[in-house]
Design an enzyme around this catalytic site. Sequence first.
Site, PDB file in Angstrom:
ATOM      1  CG  HIS A 137     -87.799 -82.131 -39.082  1.00  0.00           C
ATOM      2  ND1 HIS A 137     -87.557 -83.232 -38.291  1.00  0.00           N
ATOM      3  CD2 HIS A 137     -87.759 -81.066 -38.235  1.00  0.00           C
ATOM      4  CE1 HIS A 137     -87.366 -82.853 -37.033  1.00  0.00           C
ATOM      5  NE2 HIS A 137     -87.488 -81.527 -36.982  1.00  0.00           N
ATOM      6  CB  ILE A 138     -88.671 -77.055 -43.315  1.00  0.00           C
ATOM      7  CG1 ILE A 138     -90.180 -77.045 -43.603  1.00  0.00           C
ATOM      8  CG2 ILE A 138     -87.934 -77.973 -44.277  1.00  0.00           C
ATOM      9  CD1 ILE A 138     -90.544 -76.433 -44.956  1.00  0.00           C
ATOM     10  N   GLY A 139     -89.230 -76.779 -39.680  1.00  0.00           N
ATOM     11  CA  GLY A 139     -89.778 -75.820 -38.731  1.00  0.00           C
ATOM     12  C   GLY A 139     -88.900 -74.619 -38.464  1.00  0.00           C
ATOM     13  CB  SER A 140     -85.596 -74.186 -37.140  1.00  0.00           C
ATOM     14  OG  SER A 140     -84.844 -75.254 -37.691  1.00  0.00           O
TER      15      SER A 140
ATOM     16  CB  THR B  62     -93.997 -78.323 -35.536  1.00  0.00           C
ATOM     17  OG1 THR B  62     -94.454 -77.775 -34.298  1.00  0.00           O
ATOM     18  CG2 THR B  62     -94.985 -77.995 -36.639  1.00  0.00           C
ATOM     19  CB  ALA B  63     -92.545 -81.632 -31.150  1.00  0.00           C
ATOM     20  NE  ARG B  64     -86.246 -83.872 -32.265  1.00  0.00           N
ATOM     21  CZ  ARG B  64     -85.954 -82.668 -32.746  1.00  0.00           C
ATOM     22  NH1 ARG B  64     -86.813 -82.055 -33.546  1.00  0.00           N
ATOM     23  NH2 ARG B  64     -84.818 -82.075 -32.437  1.00  0.00           N
TER      24      ARG B  64
ATOM     25  CD  GLU C  69     -87.960 -86.294 -39.212  1.00  0.00           C
ATOM     26  OE1 GLU C  69     -86.908 -85.640 -39.047  1.00  0.00           O
ATOM     27  OE2 GLU C  69     -89.045 -85.932 -38.725  1.00  0.00           O
TER      28      GLU C  69
END
Length: 319
Positions: free
Chosen positions: A286-289, A237-239, A268
């Site tokens: 890429h919806i971690g936040s 979930t980082a990069r 992405e």
Amino acid sequence: MTKPRLWITRRLSDATLERAARDYDVAVNHEDTPGSAAELIAASAEFDAIIPCHSEHFTAEAVAQFSDRLKIVANHSVGVDHCDLPALKGRGIAVTNTPDVLSDATAELAMLLMLGAARHAVAGDRIVRTGAWDSWSPAFMVGKQVTGARLGIIGMGRVGRAFAAKARGFGMDVHYFNRTELPDAQAEGATYHQSVESLLKVADFLSLHCPATPETANLMNADRFALLPAGAVVVNTARGALVDEEALLNAITSGHIAAAGLDCFQVEPSGNPAFAAHENIFMLPHIGSATRETRDAMGFRALDNLDAFFAGRTPRDLL
């Protein structure tokens, strides 16, 4: 007193935009498309400040063409690998980010990905959704149990520690690699490893929480995937830059890696089309936040940094 001019490159939360409009002369990209290099260069002559997201790339080539008007780039992100920091600092442009506020949201998503990958969420959803669920047996959809397993974390910063805290709720045995060993109060019983290789050898589950830098590019390559115990589950979930995607595909295909949970990719948006053929790769865009609370907090943190800068104070998150 004239308000500083601010360009907000993407559609941020309503609360953020309302506050920004109150305190700044704001222009917002309501089309919500990534700002191009040409747009960034043009904006540098029209605005005193920019709040960009990870989608805007401040390359050395673009920054070299910036006007002297632009004074600060207040990122709406924790990661700043989209910014050439030496180039920006060389032009006297302050750069900030938004740490702290998204740790729990990202850790929650890492937990979702870990559980979903371990328990065949993609295949299970397809079977039920398509009406293909017509039988059951004790051998049906058998996955990997999280409770009591050894969890390896690479990068024990804010997000890594938040994930470790949630993993302890599942009775996981937490191990970690970090640039430096944490104080006991922060480690909370987690076992420190002095090398990535040492950590990988004991990680039934592996979760990546380190920044993307030249040193961490393709951190997880073929040699390191091979060090993981057979049947390990990998979460990122980082990069996307941290993972050699071809090596991951090979490890998945061979069965050495049982499953993966991915929220970020080398390319992405779009991701890696080759992953779609593997139902043991659980993917999110890429919806971690991406929670309402966190989006408000990120926007407010970026504005806090701008407020401090234009008041003549050092921004809290100055890089």
